[in-house]
Design a protein around this motif. Structure first.
Motif, mmCIF file in Angstrom:
data_model
loop_
_atom_site.group_PDB
_atom_site.id
_atom_site.type_symbol
_atom_site.label_atom_id
_atom_site.label_comp_id
_atom_site.label_asym_id
_atom_site.label_seq_id
_atom_site.Cartn_x
_atom_site.Cartn_y
_atom_site.Cartn_z
ATOM 1 N N ASP A 229 -39.785 -32.371 -12.073
ATOM 2 C CA ASP A 229 -39.245 -32.032 -13.390
ATOM 3 C C ASP A 229 -37.777 -31.647 -13.278
ATOM 4 O O ASP A 229 -36.951 -32.033 -14.108
ATOM 5 C CB ASP A 229 -40.034 -30.889 -14.031
ATOM 6 N N ALA A 230 -37.441 -30.884 -12.255
ATOM 7 C CA ALA A 230 -36.054 -30.456 -12.057
ATOM 8 C C ALA A 230 -35.129 -31.653 -11.848
ATOM 9 O O ALA A 230 -34.030 -31.705 -12.416
ATOM 10 C CB ALA A 230 -35.962 -29.508 -10.865
ATOM 11 N N LEU A 231 -35.570 -32.616 -11.067
ATOM 12 C CA LEU A 231 -34.732 -33.793 -10.823
ATOM 13 C C LEU A 231 -34.545 -34.625 -12.088
ATOM 14 O O LEU A 231 -33.475 -35.187 -12.322
ATOM 15 C CB LEU A 231 -35.313 -34.630 -9.681
ATOM 16 N N LEU A 232 -35.561 -34.674 -12.925
ATOM 17 C CA LEU A 232 -35.425 -35.366 -14.207
ATOM 18 C C LEU A 232 -34.436 -34.628 -15.113
ATOM 19 O O LEU A 232 -33.593 -35.245 -15.760
ATOM 20 C CB LEU A 232 -36.784 -35.519 -14.886
ATOM 21 N N VAL A 233 -34.501 -33.300 -15.125
ATOM 22 C CA VAL A 233 -33.558 -32.511 -15.913
ATOM 23 C C VAL A 233 -32.129 -32.718 -15.397
ATOM 24 O O VAL A 233 -31.195 -32.905 -16.189
ATOM 25 C CB VAL A 233 -33.950 -31.016 -15.914
ATOM 26 N N ALA B 184 -31.890 -33.331 -4.876
ATOM 27 C CA ALA B 184 -33.193 -33.423 -4.204
ATOM 28 C C ALA B 184 -33.122 -32.853 -2.790
ATOM 29 O O ALA B 184 -34.016 -32.103 -2.367
ATOM 30 C CB ALA B 184 -33.666 -34.872 -4.175
ATOM 31 N N ALA B 185 -32.061 -33.185 -2.070
ATOM 32 C CA ALA B 185 -31.903 -32.666 -0.714
ATOM 33 C C ALA B 185 -31.736 -31.147 -0.732
ATOM 34 O O ALA B 185 -32.325 -30.437 0.100
ATOM 35 C CB ALA B 185 -30.698 -33.322 -0.044
ATOM 36 N N LEU B 186 -30.986 -30.649 -1.679
ATOM 37 C CA LEU B 186 -30.771 -29.211 -1.783
ATOM 38 C C LEU B 186 -32.062 -28.468 -2.131
ATOM 39 O O LEU B 186 -32.382 -27.442 -1.527
ATOM 40 C CB LEU B 186 -29.705 -28.932 -2.843
ATOM 41 N N LEU B 187 -32.820 -28.995 -3.081
ATOM 42 C CA LEU B 187 -34.081 -28.358 -3.464
ATOM 43 C C LEU B 187 -35.054 -28.332 -2.286
ATOM 44 O O LEU B 187 -35.790 -27.361 -2.101
ATOM 45 C CB LEU B 187 -34.696 -29.068 -4.667
ATOM 46 N N ALA B 188 -35.040 -29.382 -1.489
ATOM 47 C CA ALA B 188 -35.884 -29.405 -0.288
ATOM 48 C C ALA B 188 -35.422 -28.344 0.711
ATOM 49 O O ALA B 188 -36.244 -27.622 1.280
ATOM 50 C CB ALA B 188 -35.857 -30.788 0.350
ATOM 51 N N ASP B 189 -34.108 -28.224 0.915
ATOM 52 C CA ASP B 189 -33.565 -27.205 1.818
ATOM 53 C C ASP B 189 -33.931 -25.793 1.358
ATOM 54 O O ASP B 189 -34.171 -24.911 2.180
ATOM 55 C CB ASP B 189 -32.049 -27.305 1.926
ATOM 56 N N CYS C 23 -28.418 -19.686 -2.335
ATOM 57 C CA CYS C 23 -29.269 -19.954 -3.483
ATOM 58 C C CYS C 23 -28.506 -20.519 -4.670
ATOM 59 O O CYS C 23 -29.045 -20.588 -5.770
ATOM 60 C CB CYS C 23 -29.986 -18.672 -3.906
ATOM 61 N N GLU C 24 -27.260 -20.894 -4.473
ATOM 62 C CA GLU C 24 -26.479 -21.478 -5.555
ATOM 63 C C GLU C 24 -25.605 -22.587 -4.989
ATOM 64 O O GLU C 24 -25.059 -22.446 -3.896
ATOM 65 C CB GLU C 24 -25.612 -20.402 -6.218
#
Length: 139
Positions: A49-53, A34-39, A13-14
């Motif tokens: 929003d997270a990817l923009l941040v 993006a790949a990590l958030l998908a995983d 998770c980190e």
């Protein structure tokens, strides 16, 4: 055994990755995030929003700060809170470096964008650098 399990869960998770001080680094870091958030199956309601941040904080580090810089993503608190941190070595001297490919008219709004998207946002100055962070909460 419990300590090992906690370590494995935390690792899942980190994630930390470098943000190289070169033009083009931000798009690479964004793709990796993006790949990590998908995983991690991060809630789709906060991914864009997270990817923009991520992009805004990483761009700030590349353009305005001294290297090294790194991105840290943490997905926790019952899998509802995504924390995004970018740590750098502190502000660059004024006029000390300008990276090609950046239009100065397109800058200066990143912090406002991050504040608008994040549930919580802050800056922590510490020995060795500065950490800008944002948290986004799903649901």
């Amino acid at each position: 055994m419990a300590a090992q399990l906690n370590t494995l869960l935390r690792a899942a998770c980190e994630h930390v990755c470098p943000v190289p001080p070169v033009a083009g680094a931000v798009s690479s870091v964004r793709r990796r995030a993006a790949a990590l958030l998908a995983d991690w199956n991060v809630s789709c309601e906060i991914v864009e929003d997270a990817l923009l941040v991520v992009s805004e904080l990483a761009t700030n580090a590349v353009i305005h700060a001294r290297p090294p810089a790194e991105l840290r993503l943490s997905w926790g608190s019952g899998r509802r809170t995504l924390r995004i941190e970018v740590t750098d070595a502190g502000p660059a001297r004024p006029g000390s470096r300008a990276l090609g490919g950046f239009d100065p008219d397109e800058h200066g709004r990143g912090e406002a964008i991050v504040r608008a998207l994040a549930t919580h946002y802050g800056i922590r100055i510490h020995p060795g650098g500065v950490t800008r962070w944002a948290e986004l909460v799903a649901g």
